[in-house]
Motif scaffolding. Structure first.
Motif, PDB file in Angstrom:
ATOM      1  N   ASP A  44       2.395  17.269 -12.518  1.00  0.00           N
ATOM      2  CA  ASP A  44       2.357  17.049 -13.913  1.00  0.00           C
ATOM      3  C   ASP A  44       3.580  15.713 -14.101  1.00  0.00           C
ATOM      4  O   ASP A  44       3.080  14.904 -14.994  1.00  0.00           O
ATOM      5  CB  ASP A  44       2.810  17.962 -14.738  1.00  0.00           C
ATOM      6  CG  ASP A  44       1.910  19.029 -14.955  1.00  0.00           C
ATOM      7  OD1 ASP A  44       0.630  18.913 -14.584  1.00  0.00           O
ATOM      8  OD2 ASP A  44       1.889  20.429 -15.327  1.00  0.00           O
ATOM      9  N   ALA A  45       4.511  15.837 -13.527  1.00  0.00           N
ATOM     10  CA  ALA A  45       5.575  14.717 -13.663  1.00  0.00           C
ATOM     11  C   ALA A  45       5.221  13.543 -13.049  1.00  0.00           C
ATOM     12  O   ALA A  45       5.478  12.366 -13.522  1.00  0.00           O
ATOM     13  CB  ALA A  45       6.930  15.056 -13.333  1.00  0.00           C
ATOM     14  N   ARG A  46       4.171  13.464 -11.976  1.00  0.00           N
ATOM     15  CA  ARG A  46       3.949  12.524 -11.119  1.00  0.00           C
ATOM     16  C   ARG A  46       2.310  12.349 -11.124  1.00  0.00           C
ATOM     17  O   ARG A  46       1.764  12.471  -9.968  1.00  0.00           O
ATOM     18  CB  ARG A  46       4.563  12.325  -9.614  1.00  0.00           C
ATOM     19  CG  ARG A  46       6.012  12.162  -9.893  1.00  0.00           C
ATOM     20  CD  ARG A  46       6.635  12.902  -8.393  1.00  0.00           C
ATOM     21  NE  ARG A  46       8.249  12.818  -8.626  1.00  0.00           N
ATOM     22  CZ  ARG A  46       8.517  13.709  -9.278  1.00  0.00           C
ATOM     23  NH1 ARG A  46       8.260  14.804  -9.654  1.00  0.00           N
ATOM     24  NH2 ARG A  46       9.983  13.764  -9.061  1.00  0.00           N
ATOM     25  N   PRO A  47       1.580  11.782 -12.033  1.00  0.00           N
ATOM     26  CA  PRO A  47       0.163  11.806 -11.973  1.00  0.00           C
ATOM     27  C   PRO A  47      -0.128  10.773 -10.956  1.00  0.00           C
ATOM     28  O   PRO A  47       0.427   9.612 -11.044  1.00  0.00           O
ATOM     29  CB  PRO A  47      -0.332  11.484 -13.546  1.00  0.00           C
ATOM     30  CG  PRO A  47       0.857  10.949 -14.277  1.00  0.00           C
ATOM     31  CD  PRO A  47       2.205  11.419 -13.186  1.00  0.00           C
ATOM     32  N   GLN A  48      -1.244  11.008 -10.367  1.00  0.00           N
ATOM     33  CA  GLN A  48      -1.669  10.013  -9.464  1.00  0.00           C
ATOM     34  C   GLN A  48      -2.932   9.161 -10.070  1.00  0.00           C
ATOM     35  O   GLN A  48      -3.936  10.038 -10.606  1.00  0.00           O
ATOM     36  CB  GLN A  48      -2.256  10.661  -8.012  1.00  0.00           C
ATOM     37  CG  GLN A  48      -1.137  11.375  -7.094  1.00  0.00           C
ATOM     38  CD  GLN A  48      -1.700  11.793  -5.963  1.00  0.00           C
ATOM     39  OE1 GLN A  48      -2.837  12.050  -5.738  1.00  0.00           O
ATOM     40  NE2 GLN A  48      -0.698  12.302  -5.205  1.00  0.00           N
ATOM     41  N   THR A  49      -3.017   7.948  -9.760  1.00  0.00           N
ATOM     42  CA  THR A  49      -4.285   7.215 -10.393  1.00  0.00           C
ATOM     43  C   THR A  49      -5.431   7.332  -9.532  1.00  0.00           C
ATOM     44  O   THR A  49      -5.104   7.058  -8.227  1.00  0.00           O
ATOM     45  CB  THR A  49      -3.753   5.740 -10.879  1.00  0.00           C
ATOM     46  OG1 THR A  49      -3.251   5.225  -9.500  1.00  0.00           O
ATOM     47  CG2 THR A  49      -2.674   5.983 -11.817  1.00  0.00           C
ATOM     48  N   PRO A  50      -6.542   7.692  -9.888  1.00  0.00           N
ATOM     49  CA  PRO A  50      -7.516   7.641  -8.975  1.00  0.00           C
ATOM     50  C   PRO A  50      -7.948   6.168  -8.266  1.00  0.00           C
ATOM     51  O   PRO A  50      -8.035   5.356  -9.064  1.00  0.00           O
ATOM     52  CB  PRO A  50      -9.042   8.050  -9.754  1.00  0.00           C
ATOM     53  CG  PRO A  50      -8.352   8.063 -11.296  1.00  0.00           C
ATOM     54  CD  PRO A  50      -6.917   8.049 -11.305  1.00  0.00           C
ATOM     55  N   ILE A  51      -8.120   6.424  -7.035  1.00  0.00           N
ATOM     56  CA  ILE A  51      -8.349   5.026  -6.501  1.00  0.00           C
ATOM     57  C   ILE A  51      -9.658   4.693  -6.530  1.00  0.00           C
ATOM     58  O   ILE A  51     -10.951   5.435  -6.364  1.00  0.00           O
ATOM     59  CB  ILE A  51      -8.066   5.136  -4.782  1.00  0.00           C
ATOM     60  CG1 ILE A  51      -6.652   5.490  -4.609  1.00  0.00           C
ATOM     61  CG2 ILE A  51      -8.448   3.757  -4.145  1.00  0.00           C
ATOM     62  CD1 ILE A  51      -6.494   5.722  -3.209  1.00  0.00           C
ATOM     63  N   LYS A  52     -10.244   3.372  -7.054  1.00  0.00           N
ATOM     64  CA  LYS A  52     -11.760   3.092  -7.466  1.00  0.00           C
ATOM     65  C   LYS A  52     -12.185   2.328  -6.235  1.00  0.00           C
ATOM     66  O   LYS A  52     -11.617   1.417  -5.548  1.00  0.00           O
ATOM     67  CB  LYS A  52     -11.753   2.426  -8.654  1.00  0.00           C
ATOM     68  CG  LYS A  52     -13.073   1.912  -8.950  1.00  0.00           C
ATOM     69  CD  LYS A  52     -12.995   0.846 -10.364  1.00  0.00           C
ATOM     70  CE  LYS A  52     -14.626   0.740 -10.465  1.00  0.00           C
ATOM     71  NZ  LYS A  52     -14.674  -0.094 -11.831  1.00  0.00           N
ATOM     72  N   ILE A  53     -13.212   3.094  -5.697  1.00  0.00           N
ATOM     73  CA  ILE A  53     -13.725   2.419  -4.352  1.00  0.00           C
ATOM     74  C   ILE A  53     -15.230   1.931  -4.541  1.00  0.00           C
ATOM     75  O   ILE A  53     -15.838   3.028  -5.156  1.00  0.00           O
ATOM     76  CB  ILE A  53     -13.822   3.425  -3.092  1.00  0.00           C
ATOM     77  CG1 ILE A  53     -12.378   3.952  -2.811  1.00  0.00           C
ATOM     78  CG2 ILE A  53     -14.600   2.953  -2.033  1.00  0.00           C
ATOM     79  CD1 ILE A  53     -12.354   4.957  -1.719  1.00  0.00           C
ATOM     80  N   GLU A  54     -15.668   0.792  -4.386  1.00  0.00           N
ATOM     81  CA  GLU A  54     -16.802   0.381  -4.558  1.00  0.00           C
ATOM     82  C   GLU A  54     -17.581   0.878  -3.444  1.00  0.00           C
ATOM     83  O   GLU A  54     -17.401   0.167  -2.192  1.00  0.00           O
ATOM     84  CB  GLU A  54     -16.863  -1.156  -4.667  1.00  0.00           C
ATOM     85  CG  GLU A  54     -16.080  -1.497  -6.096  1.00  0.00           C
ATOM     86  CD  GLU A  54     -16.178  -3.212  -6.232  1.00  0.00           C
ATOM     87  OE1 GLU A  54     -17.201  -3.736  -5.554  1.00  0.00           O
ATOM     88  OE2 GLU A  54     -15.242  -3.445  -6.767  1.00  0.00           O
ATOM     89  N   LYS A  55     -18.535   1.776  -3.555  1.00  0.00           N
ATOM     90  CA  LYS A  55     -19.229   2.261  -2.181  1.00  0.00           C
ATOM     91  C   LYS A  55     -19.963   1.024  -1.635  1.00  0.00           C
ATOM     92  O   LYS A  55     -20.125   0.858  -0.212  1.00  0.00           O
ATOM     93  CB  LYS A  55     -20.213   3.245  -2.769  1.00  0.00           C
ATOM     94  CG  LYS A  55     -19.507   4.409  -3.093  1.00  0.00           C
ATOM     95  CD  LYS A  55     -20.361   5.710  -3.487  1.00  0.00           C
ATOM     96  CE  LYS A  55     -19.702   6.807  -4.147  1.00  0.00           C
ATOM     97  NZ  LYS A  55     -20.585   7.782  -4.424  1.00  0.00           N
ATOM     98  N   LYS A  56     -20.801   0.045  -2.194  1.00  0.00           N
ATOM     99  CA  LYS A  56     -21.653  -0.691  -1.572  1.00  0.00           C
ATOM    100  C   LYS A  56     -21.055  -1.875  -0.836  1.00  0.00           C
ATOM    101  O   LYS A  56     -21.230  -1.820   0.404  1.00  0.00           O
ATOM    102  CB  LYS A  56     -22.507  -1.558  -2.549  1.00  0.00           C
ATOM    103  CG  LYS A  56     -23.443  -2.498  -1.904  1.00  0.00           C
ATOM    104  CD  LYS A  56     -24.313  -3.054  -2.982  1.00  0.00           C
ATOM    105  CE  LYS A  56     -25.416  -3.946  -2.463  1.00  0.00           C
ATOM    106  NZ  LYS A  56     -26.030  -4.296  -3.578  1.00  0.00           N
ATOM    107  N   ARG A  57     -19.819  -2.136  -1.239  1.00  0.00           N
ATOM    108  CA  ARG A  57     -18.836  -3.206  -0.450  1.00  0.00           C
ATOM    109  C   ARG A  57     -18.340  -2.416   0.619  1.00  0.00           C
ATOM    110  O   ARG A  57     -17.941  -3.086   1.671  1.00  0.00           O
ATOM    111  CB  ARG A  57     -17.989  -3.915  -1.356  1.00  0.00           C
ATOM    112  CG  ARG A  57     -18.679  -4.783  -2.271  1.00  0.00           C
ATOM    113  CD  ARG A  57     -17.752  -5.426  -3.152  1.00  0.00           C
ATOM    114  NE  ARG A  57     -18.500  -6.555  -3.994  1.00  0.00           N
ATOM    115  CZ  ARG A  57     -17.584  -7.275  -4.769  1.00  0.00           C
ATOM    116  NH1 ARG A  57     -16.282  -7.565  -4.866  1.00  0.00           N
ATOM    117  NH2 ARG A  57     -18.391  -8.172  -5.507  1.00  0.00           N
ATOM    118  N   ALA A  58     -17.863  -1.240   0.522  1.00  0.00           N
ATOM    119  CA  ALA A  58     -16.951  -0.381   1.481  1.00  0.00           C
ATOM    120  C   ALA A  58     -18.130  -0.239   2.685  1.00  0.00           C
ATOM    121  O   ALA A  58     -17.504  -0.251   3.807  1.00  0.00           O
ATOM    122  CB  ALA A  58     -16.618   0.878   1.019  1.00  0.00           C
ATOM    123  N   ILE A  59     -19.251   0.087   2.307  1.00  0.00           N
ATOM    124  CA  ILE A  59     -20.111   0.375   3.542  1.00  0.00           C
ATOM    125  C   ILE A  59     -20.612  -0.930   4.298  1.00  0.00           C
ATOM    126  O   ILE A  59     -20.635  -1.146   5.566  1.00  0.00           O
ATOM    127  CB  ILE A  59     -21.425   0.871   2.863  1.00  0.00           C
ATOM    128  CG1 ILE A  59     -21.243   2.192   2.478  1.00  0.00           C
ATOM    129  CG2 ILE A  59     -22.766   0.813   4.025  1.00  0.00           C
ATOM    130  CD1 ILE A  59     -22.330   2.971   1.519  1.00  0.00           C
TER     131      ILE A  59
END
Length: 72
Positions: A44-59
């Protein structure tokens, strides 16, 4: 009718006798509970921001890297 009398800690301790295994189980449950509460407070004290991954470019990047490694 029974008369009410004051109880003492020694009397209560004598009635609540626990075996070594029961003490271990109670200790484990308390430790697990405290660990869970500690983990919840930490998250709760250290929330993690979700990592946004672009699937098409990653593939495409993965395929390009794999192809370049095959040619080397």
């Amino acid at each position: 009718m029974k008369a009410w009398h004051r109880w003492s800690w020694a009397e209560l301790r004598h009635r609540l006798v626990l075996t070594a295994e029961e003490k271990r189980v109670i200790s484990f449950v308390i430790a697990a509970f405290l660990l869970g509460v500690g983990t919840k407070c930490y998250r709760d004290a250290r929330p993690q921001t979700p990592i946004k991954i672009e699937k098409k470019r990653a593939i495409l990047r993965h395929a390009r890297d794999a192809a370049s490694q095959q040619h080397d």
